[in-house]
Structure formats: C-alpha cells, structure tokens
Design a protein around this motif. Structure first.
Motif, PDB file in Angstrom:
ATOM      1  N   ASN A 174       0.830  -1.197   0.069  1.00 52.77           N
ATOM      2  CA  ASN A 174       0.112   0.156  -0.006  1.00 52.77           C
ATOM      3  C   ASN A 174       0.857   1.288   0.037  1.00 52.77           C
ATOM      4  O   ASN A 174       0.499   2.194  -0.547  1.00 52.77           O
ATOM      5  CB  ASN A 174      -0.736   0.154   1.169  1.00 52.77           C
ATOM      6  CG  ASN A 174      -1.927  -1.163   1.034  1.00 52.77           C
ATOM      7  OD1 ASN A 174      -2.097  -1.691   0.170  1.00 52.77           O
ATOM      8  ND2 ASN A 174      -2.743  -1.148   2.223  1.00 52.77           N
ATOM      9  N   ALA A 175       1.898   1.331   0.765  1.00 54.36           N
ATOM     10  CA  ALA A 175       2.927   2.256   0.768  1.00 54.36           C
ATOM     11  C   ALA A 175       3.754   2.532  -0.469  1.00 54.36           C
ATOM     12  O   ALA A 175       3.755   3.612  -0.682  1.00 54.36           O
ATOM     13  CB  ALA A 175       3.890   2.099   1.945  1.00 54.36           C
ATOM     14  N   ILE A 176       4.095   1.644  -1.034  1.00 55.34           N
ATOM     15  CA  ILE A 176       4.683   1.881  -2.240  1.00 55.34           C
ATOM     16  C   ILE A 176       4.098   2.182  -3.368  1.00 55.34           C
ATOM     17  O   ILE A 176       4.204   3.253  -3.977  1.00 55.34           O
ATOM     18  CB  ILE A 176       5.433   0.451  -2.523  1.00 55.34           C
ATOM     19  CG1 ILE A 176       6.674   0.073  -1.679  1.00 55.34           C
ATOM     20  CG2 ILE A 176       6.266   0.491  -3.885  1.00 55.34           C
ATOM     21  CD1 ILE A 176       7.773   1.096  -1.306  1.00 55.34           C
ATOM     22  N   GLU A 177       2.672   1.915  -3.311  1.00 56.82           N
ATOM     23  CA  GLU A 177       1.715   2.126  -4.462  1.00 56.82           C
ATOM     24  C   GLU A 177       1.435   3.756  -4.365  1.00 56.82           C
ATOM     25  O   GLU A 177       1.455   4.449  -5.355  1.00 56.82           O
ATOM     26  CB  GLU A 177       0.442   1.425  -4.329  1.00 56.82           C
ATOM     27  CG  GLU A 177       0.822  -0.016  -4.895  1.00 56.82           C
ATOM     28  CD  GLU A 177      -0.276  -1.030  -4.582  1.00 56.82           C
ATOM     29  OE1 GLU A 177      -0.267  -2.249  -5.365  1.00 56.82           O
ATOM     30  OE2 GLU A 177      -1.161  -0.900  -3.858  1.00 56.82           O
ATOM     31  N   LYS A 178       1.164   4.014  -3.058  1.00 59.95           N
ATOM     32  CA  LYS A 178       1.004   5.538  -2.599  1.00 59.95           C
ATOM     33  C   LYS A 178       2.260   6.466  -3.151  1.00 59.95           C
ATOM     34  O   LYS A 178       1.965   7.385  -3.721  1.00 59.95           O
ATOM     35  CB  LYS A 178       0.568   5.858  -1.282  1.00 59.95           C
ATOM     36  CG  LYS A 178       0.292   7.109  -0.802  1.00 59.95           C
ATOM     37  CD  LYS A 178       0.146   7.221   0.597  1.00 59.95           C
ATOM     38  CE  LYS A 178      -0.128   8.763   1.141  1.00 59.95           C
ATOM     39  NZ  LYS A 178      -0.185   8.852   2.327  1.00 59.95           N
ATOM     40  N   LEU A 179       3.442   6.019  -2.579  1.00 65.37           N
ATOM     41  CA  LEU A 179       4.521   6.591  -3.141  1.00 65.37           C
ATOM     42  C   LEU A 179       4.577   6.654  -4.684  1.00 65.37           C
ATOM     43  O   LEU A 179       5.301   7.756  -5.358  1.00 65.37           O
ATOM     44  CB  LEU A 179       5.758   6.010  -2.507  1.00 65.37           C
ATOM     45  CG  LEU A 179       6.966   6.776  -2.835  1.00 65.37           C
ATOM     46  CD1 LEU A 179       7.003   8.260  -2.197  1.00 65.37           C
ATOM     47  CD2 LEU A 179       8.140   5.862  -2.412  1.00 65.37           C
ATOM     48  N   ALA A 180       4.193   5.613  -5.334  1.00 65.87           N
ATOM     49  CA  ALA A 180       4.544   5.768  -6.942  1.00 65.87           C
ATOM     50  C   ALA A 180       3.856   6.567  -7.547  1.00 65.87           C
ATOM     51  O   ALA A 180       4.241   7.376  -8.375  1.00 65.87           O
ATOM     52  CB  ALA A 180       4.169   4.209  -7.428  1.00 65.87           C
ATOM     53  N   ASP A 181       2.437   6.903  -7.148  1.00 62.84           N
ATOM     54  CA  ASP A 181       1.366   7.884  -7.399  1.00 62.84           C
ATOM     55  C   ASP A 181       2.045   9.391  -7.164  1.00 62.84           C
ATOM     56  O   ASP A 181       2.037  10.162  -7.973  1.00 62.84           O
ATOM     57  CB  ASP A 181       0.268   7.588  -7.081  1.00 62.84           C
ATOM     58  CG  ASP A 181      -0.578   6.449  -7.216  1.00 62.84           C
ATOM     59  OD1 ASP A 181      -0.070   6.041  -8.313  1.00 62.84           O
ATOM     60  OD2 ASP A 181      -1.490   6.013  -6.634  1.00 62.84           O
ATOM     61  N   GLU A 182       2.726   9.610  -5.974  1.00 63.42           N
ATOM     62  CA  GLU A 182       3.160  10.722  -5.705  1.00 63.42           C
ATOM     63  C   GLU A 182       4.540  11.284  -6.500  1.00 63.42           C
ATOM     64  O   GLU A 182       4.638  12.419  -6.807  1.00 63.42           O
ATOM     65  CB  GLU A 182       3.430  10.903  -4.228  1.00 63.42           C
ATOM     66  CG  GLU A 182       2.432  10.646  -3.326  1.00 63.42           C
ATOM     67  CD  GLU A 182       2.630  10.536  -1.849  1.00 63.42           C
ATOM     68  OE1 GLU A 182       3.757  10.265  -1.420  1.00 63.42           O
ATOM     69  OE2 GLU A 182       1.841  10.644  -1.043  1.00 63.42           O
ATOM     70  N   ILE A 183       5.140  10.286  -6.699  1.00 65.57           N
ATOM     71  CA  ILE A 183       6.462  10.387  -7.615  1.00 65.57           C
ATOM     72  C   ILE A 183       5.940  10.749  -8.703  1.00 65.57           C
ATOM     73  O   ILE A 183       6.394  11.675  -9.516  1.00 65.57           O
ATOM     74  CB  ILE A 183       7.326   9.302  -7.620  1.00 65.57           C
ATOM     75  CG1 ILE A 183       8.076   9.130  -6.060  1.00 65.57           C
ATOM     76  CG2 ILE A 183       8.317   9.347  -8.600  1.00 65.57           C
ATOM     77  CD1 ILE A 183       8.863   8.064  -6.179  1.00 65.57           C
ATOM     78  N   THR A 184       4.939   9.965  -9.490  1.00 69.81           N
ATOM     79  CA  THR A 184       4.518  10.149 -10.822  1.00 69.81           C
ATOM     80  C   THR A 184       4.080  11.906 -10.932  1.00 69.81           C
ATOM     81  O   THR A 184       4.094  12.173 -11.874  1.00 69.81           O
ATOM     82  CB  THR A 184       3.508   9.236 -11.235  1.00 69.81           C
ATOM     83  OG1 THR A 184       4.166   8.004 -11.012  1.00 69.81           O
ATOM     84  CG2 THR A 184       2.903   9.393 -12.687  1.00 69.81           C
ATOM     85  N   ALA A 185       3.365  11.842 -10.087  1.00 66.96           N
ATOM     86  CA  ALA A 185       2.667  13.345 -10.101  1.00 66.96           C
ATOM     87  C   ALA A 185       3.624  14.396 -10.014  1.00 66.96           C
ATOM     88  O   ALA A 185       3.372  15.649 -10.611  1.00 66.96           O
ATOM     89  CB  ALA A 185       1.739  13.760  -8.732  1.00 66.96           C
TER      90      ALA A 185
END
Length: 367
Positions: free
Chosen positions: A354-365
């Motif tokens: 869950n944490a890595i997926e959230k970070l992935a979205d933030e980095i992409t943004a």
C-alpha cells in the motif's frame, strides 16, 4: 526499531541536526513518550544478522495443502543481546489458538488470512490502518499503542508471539527473547522481513509459513499471488523510469531532523527498488548519516517517516524546504521530499505494498 535506544544512538553518533521548529507529542502505553526508530537494539547496535546471513528456508512438514502436525518451522533466535540472529526450529503440535502480534501490520496480515479469532493482543499502533481490515482489527485487544513489554504479552497466556525481530532482541525491553519465551512454553515466529538481507521473497516466505502453521495454506497462497502481481505491476510501471537515489529522514522531535542510513533495511530497499529507487546510503553501517554525508550523497528523493504522535509532518516538510544548508540537495531543490508511513515500512508486513503504491503515485505526479 527501538524507542529508548534511538535517543541513545543519537547521543553516541553524529546525527544530522537541522534547524526545524517542531513540537513533540507522546503516545500512551507501556512505553509512553517513546519515539519509534529504525532497526536498533537497546545498546544502539544493529539487532539484525550480518550481510552473510539470510532468511532460513522452511522445514515445515505438510501434505498437499493440509498441515501435518507436529510441524517444524525453521526460524530465528538471538543467543546474546546485540548479537546476530541464528537459526532455531519452532515446533507446533497443533495450530496456535492464542497469538500476540508485536506490530500492527503483522496483526493485519493475520486478519487477511482469516485468523482474527486467534489474536489475543497487538501493539505498536504507529500508523494508518489498512481499510481492508478495519472492522476485524477493532475486535483485537490492544496491549499497547506503543511497543509492548514482556509482562503484558505473557499475561495474555499466548501460545505464539510473532512479529518484528528486534522486539525479541532483549530480555528487558520488548516482548522478551525468543529463548526466554520458548522456555515458558510459548512459541515464537520472527518475521524474516525484519532480518538484514531480507527481500520481498522473505515476505512471501513468511506468509507461506504462517499458512502452514495455521493450516490455511490456500489463503496464504492466494494472498502471496496477489502481492506478487502488485509487485510486478509496479515494476513494469517504472521499468522505463530513470534510476533515482533516496534517503530516509525523520523529525526527532526536539527541533531537529536526522537522516537514517537504512543499512539493515534490505526489505524496504527492495520494495522501493520496484520504483527504480535506490538507497543512497545503504552501504553506511552507522545508523545515522552525517550532514556532510547527506549533502555529498545528494539524494534525488527524501522519504520523511511519520508515525502516530510525531511532530506535524507538513510543518517539518515546510521547514526542510526552507533550510539553507540543504538548498542545493536535489531532493530539496526539486521539492521531492515525500511523507511515508512509518508503520507500513517498518511493521515488516504486507502493508509495504500500500505504501509503495501510494509513493509511486506521488512520484509520478511530480515527474
């Protein structure tokens, strides 16, 4: 990670102290007023094995998807405080009925495997609760919102205590040692994700062994498959992304920030590797990273760890961006400091996804 030892380590080592105005609040429980800190024993030394040691393979006896008891699982013990983890077999004559999880994510993992009714205690509620298990989690007795000590754990009359390794590393702090609990007739299960050298495969191995211990192999296999698919999806998503370096940082609550090497945290490192992120300081054996090392390492990204009761992370983030000493560090200059959930990263369970997926979205943004 140890609350009391973290302050001790900072006093023994050269910590990175930046001028940050932040308050400090404390949690309630058996270790009230404590601050979580990454992978340290009370003595301030690593509670993890040396790099040459790896998670032991299962020696479980099972027939198909049905456990045959007695069941032997190869796990860990630490023979001396501040020592290294060694292999030790745990034998189960039947599926455990009374289980204590020493961190919240481990309890959540058991719930996902349909084992809510086996849990008689959980501790270390330092982060967000996975919405998937919120209803069931409310049924689990909370022994302490902070790290729990041995006495209340033993008081639940458990037949199994499981979770993060360094909470078993000392006789007087945490849940007690593996050998000490075993002498009381209580089985233990140290999650291999909390041992240096751990990878995502260590998580899958832990889940597989839990499935064998509780005779829920089908549920365990299904859960492993889902996690592997999520990992592959993340890996594919970032396959073409440029490699970036990261550094772990946290607000120590007294007006300062410390950078953490993450030397022992190979499990977290591999998970972040799915996003093509690599620890800029993963080869530094000292727990903390000096100001000079942080600036010289020039990480592309900083990961600001937040736990329940810590100073306001948004305020910390604002002060960090305004700090003149770090203005030329890429992560600060490009405003790529991301707040991460301490519990998900250092609870050593499947919440890491869950944490890595959230970070992935933030980095992409921010790309």
């Amino acid at each position: 990670m140890r609350n009391s030892s973290f302050t001790l380590m900072l006093s023994l080592m050269l910590a990175l102290v930046l001028i940050v105005v932040a308050g400090c609040s404390s949690n309630s429980g058996s270790n009230a007023g404590s601050t979580p800190a990454p992978s340290a024993s009370p003595s301030g030394e690593s509670a993890s094995p040396s790099p040459s040691e790896s998670a032991p393979a299962s020696s479980a006896s099972a027939s198909g998807t049905k456990t045959v008891y007695p069941l032997s699982i190869e796990n860990y013990t630490m023979k001396s405080e501040g020592g290294t983890w060694e292999k030790k077999t745990q034998t189960f004559n039947k599926a455990p009925e009374r289980v204590v999880a020493n961190t919240q994510p481990i309890a959540e993992l058991l719930i996902k495997l349909g084992l809510t009714d086996k849990l008689v205690g959980v501790a270390a509620l330092y982060g967000e609760l996975d919405p998937e298990v919120a209803g069931e989690f409310a049924k689990v007795p909370v022994l302490s919102k902070d790290y729990v000590s041995k006495e209340p754990v033993v008081g639940t009359n458990p037949d199994l205590v499981m979770g993060r390794g360094d909470l078993f590393a000392d006789a007087d702090w945490g849940v007690g040692t593996v050998d000490g609990l075993n002498e009381l007739g209580i089985a233990t299960f140290v999650h291999s994700t909390s041992v240096k050298g751990a990878t995502l495969n260590s998580l899958y191995q832990d889940i597989e062994q839990i499935g064998q211990i509780f005779d829920v192999q089908d549920k365990a296999a299904e859960h492993i498959k889902k996690l592997q698919e999520r990992g592959e999806a993340l890996k594919s998503r970032f396959a073409g992304a440029s490699s970036q370096t990261f550094a772990f940082v946290s607000d120590i609550g007294d007006g300062g920030i410390t950078a953490y090497s993450g030397y022992n945290d190979t499990f977290q490192g591999e998970a972040l590797g799915l996003l093509n992120l690599h620890n800029a300081f993963g080869d530094i054996e000292a727990t903390t990273v000096s100001a000079e090392e942080l600036i010289a390492g020039n990480p592309d990204i900083m990961l600001l760890s937040y736990y329940a009761g810590a100073p306001d992370p948004e305020k910390t983030l604002k002060e960090l961006y305004e700090n003149a000493a770090l203005k030329d560090v890429s992560a600060v200059k490009n405003k790529k400091v991301f707040i991460i959930d301490f519990n998900a990263y250092w609870g050593y369970g499947d919440q890491i996804f869950n944490a890595i997926e959230k970070l992935a979205d933030e980095i992409t943004a921010k790309s």
